[in-house]
Design an enzyme around this catalytic site. Structure first.
Site, PDB file in Angstrom:
ATOM      1  CD  GLU A  72      -3.031  -0.941   2.383  1.00  0.00           C
ATOM      2  OE1 GLU A  72      -4.104  -1.505   2.133  1.00  0.00           O
ATOM      3  OE2 GLU A  72      -2.486  -0.732   3.460  1.00  0.00           O
ATOM      4  CD  GLU A  76      -3.921  -5.882   2.725  1.00  0.00           C
ATOM      5  OE1 GLU A  76      -4.966  -5.219   3.255  1.00  0.00           O
ATOM      6  OE2 GLU A  76      -2.942  -5.753   2.570  1.00  0.00           O
TER       7      GLU A  76
END
Length: 509
Positions: A217, A407
């Protein structure tokens, strides 16, 4: 195509700092994750300066970074850089609970956990290597053999079951020593530390790992320069410099992999929450475009296309920020484009030209304008399965390279019954809807998606709050937010459901 691809990679995802524990065993150094508190248990967080009293109860539930500033001790909000003190130094404090130190003890129980993953039928396992197990301080010239041996054992156990490791090289766990000496990636010299570490694990695991993600991320630096890049500062100039240096570091190791390990598949990983315009007003549509550029597309644009987009350079120029660009950097970026894009997806967001008075709700790495058309989880995260299909189309159209959903999942307060059963129909419903959205994107839209690893396939420490009571897994771990419990593992109802999904290759939803 009328079905999921035959070789589709079904699995689950974790991060070393949120599951391993053993924070100071076998030569491991202190990471930035090791100074993060558990929301609701941190004794310092509610006393933050310059925070309205009405906000302190809410803030006390959020995760903090403990620090020392002179003879004072405190905790800043992990995801609110404006609460970081000007001269504070991140530090471990006495009588403070740090949930990552024990986590779920995956370090000692990985064989048990991987056996459960194999029982579910996992084709892959997305995990991370803890940088501080390999280079405890970040600047050593020789790696820590005990750390390397641990991941040898983990990968061997995966391969024994036919589980493909998908490895994140840096997942919010860089050495704290690099923060204390250099302020993390704000200093260009940390690129060399990262590249040295990556070259070491590439050489060691070249025959065991094929898929690699350079950073987790990467766009989360917008919300936390410390958790993302080790920068303990509220200074936007330092944050943008750190982000730029991470992009350079990613490009360097991708190019190195392409030159030396052509069997590797190199990916970037972004946390995405695409913005819908609040209305059909042109101003709201432009606001959504700009929000998407700032939060979601700038980072993969660089990593997938190989150059700094004009919209970002103009934005920085308008803000008086100059990136620390050196001669030769453009060639580094252009030569280090990733082979695929991975992303986390939990919800969409909403953007409006005038949003000051609008109702907001919680979300991944921040708060969002409330969307009245969506339901919310117990933690306020809005649920939008169609948004996943939208996201897959958005990024496949943009880059036309394979996508991997690294995710996706639902945090909930699951209940362990007296007979050790856990009934979680809400999670099964969540999975069904999101997997159907992936299927629609593949079959109806022609998007190339090659894998899906729901977050927290086993309960672990929440990144945003530090709690374990915010449970995501198919496997229940008997431990509470204060670290008390047996740590025994129990299968939830969603375990059997996901097993059926994998066995049928997504046909039985």
């Amino acid at each position: 195509m009328t079905k999921f691809p035959k070789d589709f990679l079904w699995g689950g995802a974790t991060a070393a700092n949120q599951c391993e524990g053993a924070w100071n065993e076998d030569g491991k150094g202190i990471s930035i994750a090791d100074v993060l508190t558990c929301g609701g248990l941190a004794k310092h967080t509610a006393a933050l300066p310059d925070v309205p009293e009405a906000m302190k109860k809410h803030i006390a539930k959020m995760r903090g970074v403990t620090y020392r500033s002179g003879d004072q001790e405190g905790a800043a909000m992990a995801f609110k850089m404006n609460t970081y003190p000007e001269k504070g130094i991140p530090a471990l404090l006495d009588d403070e609970y740090y949930p990552n130190h024990q986590a779920i003890d995956h370090y000692h129980r990985y064989k048990e956990d991987l056996a459960l993953f194999a029982k579910m039928g996992f084709k892959c396992y997305r995990m991370s290597i803890a940088w501080t197990r390999i280079y405890p301080q970040g600047e050593e010239t020789e790696p820590n053999e005990a750390g390397l041996r641990f991941y040898d054992n983990v990968f061997d156990e995966c391969l024994k079951y036919g589980i493909e490791p998908i490895v994140t090289l840096s997942h919010y766990e860089m050495p704290l020593a690099l923060t204390l000496k250099y302020n993390g990636f704000a200093d260009r010299r940390v690129i060399d530390c990262y590249v040295r570490y990556v070259k070491t694990v590439f050489e060691r695991y070249q025959h065991k790992v094929k898929y690699w993600l350079t950073f987790n991320e990467l766009n989360s630096v917008v919300h936390s320069g410390f958790i993302n890049a080790g920068v303990f500062s509220k200074d936007r100039r330092l944050i943008e410099a750190a982000s730029y240096h991470q992009l350079l570091a990613s490009a360097q190791v991708v190019r190195f992999a392409h030159d030396h390990y052509p069997q590797f598949q190199m990916g970037c990983m972004i946390g995405v929450s695409p913005a819908y315009p609040y209305s059909c007003k042109p101003e709201d549509n432009l606001a959504a475009l700009k929000q998407n550029q700032q939060r979601d597309t700038y980072y993969p644009d660089v990593q997938m296309r190989g150059f700094l987009p004009e919209y970002k350079l103009i934005q920085l120029q308008q803000e008086g920020i100059r990136l620390p660009i050196l001669p030769g950097d453009a060639e580094i970026l252009s030569g280090g484009c990733c082979d695929f894009m991975a992303f986390s997806y939990y919800q969409t967001s909403v953007a409006a030209a005038q949003d000051e008075a609008m109702q907001r709700t919680a979300g991944n790495m921040g708060s969002f304008i409330f969307n009245p058309h969506l339901k919310k989880s117990e933690w306020g995260w809005q649920i939008d399965p169609i948004g996943l299909r939208y996201t897959l189309n958005l990024f496949y159209d943009r880059y036309h390279k394979p996508l991997f959903i690294a995710e996706n999942g639902l945090g909930a307060a699951d209940v362990l019954n007296a007979d050790h059963t856990i009934h979680d129909p809400y999670r099964i419903d969540y999975l069904r809807q999101h997997i159907q959205a992936i299927k629609d994107a593949i079959i109806l839209d022609g998007v190339k998606v090659f894998g899906y690893t729901p977050w927290g396939c086993i309960d672990l420490i929440s990144c945003s709050t530090g709690q374990i009571s915010k449970r995501y897994g198919f496997i229940y771990v008997d431990v509470d937010d204060a670290g008390h419990g047996t740590l025994n593992r129990y299968e939830k109802d969603s375990f059997a459901y996901y097993k059926r999904v994998i066995e049928s290759n997504g046909e039985e939803l």
